[in-house]
Motif scaffolding. Structure first.
Motif, short mmCIF file in Angstrom:
data_model
loop_
_atom_site.label_atom_id
_atom_site.label_comp_id
_atom_site.label_asym_id
_atom_site.label_seq_id
_atom_site.Cartn_x
_atom_site.Cartn_y
_atom_site.Cartn_z
N LEU A 52 32.69 -26.20 -64.76
CA LEU A 52 32.79 -24.90 -64.12
C LEU A 52 33.00 -25.06 -62.62
CD1 LEU A 52 29.87 -23.23 -66.10
CD2 LEU A 52 32.32 -23.06 -66.57
N GLY A 53 33.34 -24.00 -61.94
CA GLY A 53 33.66 -24.02 -60.53
C GLY A 53 32.58 -24.60 -59.64
N ASN A 54 31.33 -24.48 -60.04
CA ASN A 54 30.24 -25.00 -59.23
C ASN A 54 29.84 -26.42 -59.62
OD1 ASN A 54 29.07 -24.52 -61.69
ND2 ASN A 54 27.51 -23.12 -60.93
N GLY A 55 30.64 -27.05 -60.50
CA GLY A 55 30.37 -28.42 -60.93
C GLY A 55 29.52 -28.53 -62.17
N LEU A 56 28.92 -27.43 -62.61
CA LEU A 56 28.12 -27.43 -63.83
C LEU A 56 29.03 -27.64 -65.03
CD1 LEU A 56 25.30 -26.77 -65.16
CD2 LEU A 56 26.13 -24.41 -65.32
N ILE A 57 28.59 -28.46 -65.97
CA ILE A 57 29.37 -28.70 -67.19
C ILE A 57 28.83 -27.82 -68.31
CG2 ILE A 57 29.92 -30.39 -68.98
CD1 ILE A 57 29.90 -32.52 -66.76
N LEU A 58 29.71 -27.08 -68.96
CA LEU A 58 29.38 -26.32 -70.16
C LEU A 58 29.94 -27.13 -71.32
CD1 LEU A 58 28.24 -23.82 -71.56
CD2 LEU A 58 30.50 -22.75 -71.24
N SER A 59 29.05 -27.53 -72.21
CA SER A 59 29.43 -28.40 -73.32
C SER A 59 29.16 -27.70 -74.64
CB SER A 59 28.62 -29.70 -73.24
OG SER A 59 28.86 -30.52 -74.35
N LEU A 60 30.10 -27.83 -75.56
CA LEU A 60 29.93 -27.37 -76.94
C LEU A 60 29.75 -28.61 -77.80
CD1 LEU A 60 32.90 -24.83 -77.05
CD2 LEU A 60 30.52 -24.38 -76.40
N TYR A 61 28.69 -28.63 -78.60
CA TYR A 61 28.36 -29.82 -79.40
C TYR A 61 27.86 -29.33 -80.75
CZ TYR A 61 26.36 -34.59 -80.02
OH TYR A 61 26.04 -35.87 -80.45
N GLY A 62 28.30 -29.97 -81.81
CA GLY A 62 27.88 -29.57 -83.14
C GLY A 62 26.35 -29.50 -83.24
N ARG A 63 25.86 -28.41 -83.80
CA ARG A 63 24.42 -28.18 -83.89
C ARG A 63 23.69 -29.31 -84.60
NH1 ARG A 63 23.70 -22.54 -85.78
NH2 ARG A 63 24.41 -23.35 -87.75
N ASP A 64 24.22 -29.78 -85.71
CA ASP A 64 23.56 -30.88 -86.44
C ASP A 64 23.56 -32.16 -85.62
OD1 ASP A 64 23.01 -29.20 -88.58
OD2 ASP A 64 24.77 -29.83 -89.73
N ASP A 65 24.67 -32.43 -84.92
CA ASP A 65 24.71 -33.63 -84.07
C ASP A 65 23.74 -33.51 -82.90
OD1 ASP A 65 26.57 -35.13 -85.54
OD2 ASP A 65 28.27 -34.15 -84.56
N LEU A 66 23.66 -32.32 -82.29
CA LEU A 66 22.72 -32.12 -81.19
C LEU A 66 21.28 -32.33 -81.67
CD1 LEU A 66 22.03 -31.31 -78.29
CD2 LEU A 66 22.22 -28.90 -79.00
N ALA A 67 20.96 -31.80 -82.84
CA ALA A 67 19.60 -31.96 -83.39
C ALA A 67 19.30 -33.44 -83.66
CB ALA A 67 19.45 -31.14 -84.66
N LYS A 68 20.26 -34.14 -84.24
CA LYS A 68 20.06 -35.58 -84.48
C LYS A 68 19.89 -36.33 -83.17
CE LYS A 68 22.97 -35.68 -88.58
NZ LYS A 68 24.26 -36.17 -89.08
N ASP A 69 20.71 -36.02 -82.19
CA ASP A 69 20.65 -36.70 -80.91
C ASP A 69 19.30 -36.48 -80.22
OD1 ASP A 69 22.04 -38.36 -79.00
OD2 ASP A 69 22.19 -36.59 -77.71
N ALA A 70 18.77 -35.26 -80.32
CA ALA A 70 17.49 -34.93 -79.70
C ALA A 70 16.29 -35.31 -80.55
CB ALA A 70 17.44 -33.43 -79.38
N GLY A 71 16.55 -35.58 -81.84
CA GLY A 71 15.45 -35.92 -82.74
C GLY A 71 14.61 -34.72 -83.14
N VAL A 72 15.29 -33.57 -83.30
CA VAL A 72 14.59 -32.35 -83.69
C VAL A 72 15.27 -31.76 -84.93
CG1 VAL A 72 13.84 -31.85 -81.33
CG2 VAL A 72 15.98 -30.85 -82.17
N ALA A 73 14.59 -30.81 -85.58
CA ALA A 73 15.17 -30.12 -86.73
C ALA A 73 16.31 -29.22 -86.27
CB ALA A 73 14.10 -29.28 -87.42
N PRO A 74 17.36 -29.06 -87.10
CA PRO A 74 18.51 -28.24 -86.70
C PRO A 74 18.15 -26.81 -86.30
CG PRO A 74 19.08 -29.55 -88.61
CD PRO A 74 17.60 -29.74 -88.38
#
Length: 144
Positions: A52-74
């Motif tokens: 984004l214009g202020n340098g912040l990154i907006l990321s879209l990531y598959g919900r199941d992959d995000l849950a696995k990556d974080a080690g939490v339930a979907p």
């Protein structure tokens, strides 16, 4: 503290990319990391990122992959426990973005209205129920 990225867990990465890029007009370059495939225990690497214009990154990531990556339930990365604020320059821009969001398949949560604390704003939910508030500051400038 500086927040550098906001990652939204999404049910269908392609669908969400189309919503944000084609529906809302955000310049997402596409999906990257497809060469990193996941399995039953390990997340894949497919994501779509927009700086984004202020340098912040907006990321879209598959919900199941995000849950696995974080080690939490979907269900922990589903829906909206927060709202994301999109500050714009005019009330007309608020109306335009909300109309584009609706046309792209968003859920209209609250029609725009003028609040007594000096904003004109409305809410929509993206296809994964992430809550967005589109805000125009009537004073002409955002706080901060």
């Amino acid at each position: 503290m500086t927040i550098s990225a906001i990652t939204l867990g999404v049910r269908d990465l392609q669908h969400s990319l189309r919503f944000y890029r084609d529906g809302l007009g955000l310049p997402f370059p596409g999906i990257i990391g497809t060469e990193f495939t996941g399995d039953a225990e390990n997340p894949g690497g497919s994501t779509a990122m927009l700086t984004l214009g202020n340098g912040l990154i907006l990321s879209l990531y598959g919900r199941d992959d995000l849950a696995k990556d974080a080690g939490v339930a979907p269900d922990r990365v589903t829906g909206s426990g927060v709202s994301l604020g999109w500050f714009v320059e005019s009330g007309g821009e608020v109306d335009d973005i909300l109309q584009r969001a609706a046309a792209a398949g968003a859920t209209m949560v609250r029609a725009p209205l003028q609040r007594p604390w000096g904003i004109y704003a409305g809410y929509f939910g993206d296809p994964d129920r992430h809550l967005w508030e589109v805000v125009h500051f009537l004073s002409g400038s955002a706080p901060g």
